[in-house]
Enzyme design. Sequence first.
Site, PDB file in Angstrom:
ATOM      1  N   THR A  46     -36.112 -10.611  22.669  1.00 12.20           N
ATOM      2  CA  THR A  46     -35.014 -11.435  22.135  1.00 12.20           C
ATOM      3  C   THR A  46     -34.746 -11.014  20.694  1.00 12.20           C
ATOM      4  O   THR A  46     -35.594 -11.196  19.822  1.00 12.20           O
ATOM      5  CB  THR A  46     -35.385 -12.935  22.167  1.00 12.20           C
ATOM      6  OG1 THR A  46     -35.688 -13.300  23.511  1.00 12.20           O
ATOM      7  CG2 THR A  46     -34.229 -13.775  21.656  1.00 12.20           C
TER       8      THR A  46
ATOM      9  N   LYS B  29     -28.566 -15.213  25.041  1.00 10.98           N
ATOM     10  CA  LYS B  29     -29.961 -15.654  24.881  1.00 10.98           C
ATOM     11  C   LYS B  29     -30.091 -16.627  23.702  1.00 10.98           C
ATOM     12  O   LYS B  29     -30.804 -17.630  23.786  1.00 10.98           O
ATOM     13  CB  LYS B  29     -30.853 -14.419  24.686  1.00 10.98           C
ATOM     14  CG  LYS B  29     -32.300 -14.704  24.413  1.00 10.98           C
ATOM     15  CD  LYS B  29     -32.993 -15.414  25.548  1.00 10.98           C
ATOM     16  CE  LYS B  29     -34.373 -15.898  25.114  1.00 10.98           C
ATOM     17  NZ  LYS B  29     -34.961 -16.839  26.041  1.00 10.98           N
TER      18      LYS B  29
ATOM     19  N   LYS C  34     -37.768 -18.014  15.311  1.00 11.62           N
ATOM     20  CA  LYS C  34     -36.991 -16.777  15.124  1.00 11.62           C
ATOM     21  C   LYS C  34     -35.641 -16.882  15.841  1.00 11.62           C
ATOM     22  O   LYS C  34     -34.594 -16.549  15.288  1.00 11.62           O
ATOM     23  CB  LYS C  34     -37.816 -15.599  15.663  1.00 11.62           C
ATOM     24  CG  LYS C  34     -37.144 -14.259  15.736  1.00 11.62           C
ATOM     25  CD  LYS C  34     -36.860 -13.738  17.138  1.00 11.62           C
ATOM     26  CE  LYS C  34     -37.923 -13.844  18.155  1.00 11.62           C
ATOM     27  NZ  LYS C  34     -37.539 -13.386  19.504  1.00 11.62           N
TER      28      LYS C  34
END
Length: 274
Positions: free
Chosen positions: A85, A160, A228
């Site tokens: 990701t 995502k 993150k």
Amino acid sequence: MGSRMAARLVRAGLDVTVWNRNATKCGDLVSLGARQGATPREVAAETDVVFAMVSDPQASLDLCFGPEGVLAGLNSGHGYVDMSTVDPATSRKIARAVEGRGARFLEAPVSGTKKPAEDGTLVILASGDKSLYDQSLGAFEAMGKASFYLGEVGQAAKMKLVVNLVLGGMMELLGEALALGTKGGLTGEDVLKVLSEGAMGNPMFQVKGPMILKQDTTVSFPLKHLEKDLRLAAGLGQELHQKLPVTLAVQEVFRKALEAGWGDEDIAAVVRSL
Ligand SMILES: NC(=O)c1ccc[n+]([C@@H]2O[C@H](COP(=O)([O-])OP(=O)(O)OC[C@H]3O[C@@H](n4cnc5c(N)ncnc54)[C@H](OP(=O)(O)O)[C@@H]3O)[C@@H](O)[C@H]2O)c1
């Protein structure tokens, strides 16, 4: 995630070569039938398609551009599928370099945690070279229950981040609901039951709710990675001039949880800050 996904590929009968910067971590996969590569460059040079799964944008860049990185081993005809990701800009940078060597690039982050990775029931979000997507379908079927082709490089990364923005918000709100409810004299079990009977019932609450109540710290999704993702989603919001007031608030809660030293714990640890 990567070791579980690689195990699915080996079990599906594919010819797999694995690499991790800590070579001893490849032991179980080698026992299962995988070969072990010495460097990412060697793996890329000797295989048709490389699948990468590392922690964050910096790790993806290191893996690709490092001195013995994937890029150095790629040639025309090869494919590179980065399933980590990352943000769209990181993906585009890697795509340009890969295409510069005449190879093909696909970004393919996944939705689903360690258990779905183990069971081969991830949801794979892919964008980039369509021929590489088609070529990877057999591997995607071994690793996931569904895959989506979303167009040009960057689109899957955006999808995502959109998905994990919802995950972060839901995780934090579930914690707040349980904290407020139990402080008000309700039982956590009742709060979870009532939530699950209504329109807000969902598999994530069913897994994380009991974990929170039992203070179960089994790590499924490390908190540092969701922090993150929320940070990258906030950055994408800025880039696209889209207001994300709740996401920013949730990101701040996760950032403080990271600062408190809970980064390697499961995302459910965020409720401790409440
Ligand atoms: N866990 C989940 O539920 C989940 C779900 C969906 C998506 N994701 C995403 O999937 C990715 C991997 O997550 P994870 O949970 O598997 O994380 P993890 O357990 O922290 O594993 C990260 C992997 O990246 C490697 N790595 C880190 N920096 C590197 C570098 N500079 N060069 C080479 N390798 C490097 C690590 O190597 P070492 O083993 O040597 O440390 C490790 O193998 C992340 O992008 C995460 O956001 C995770």
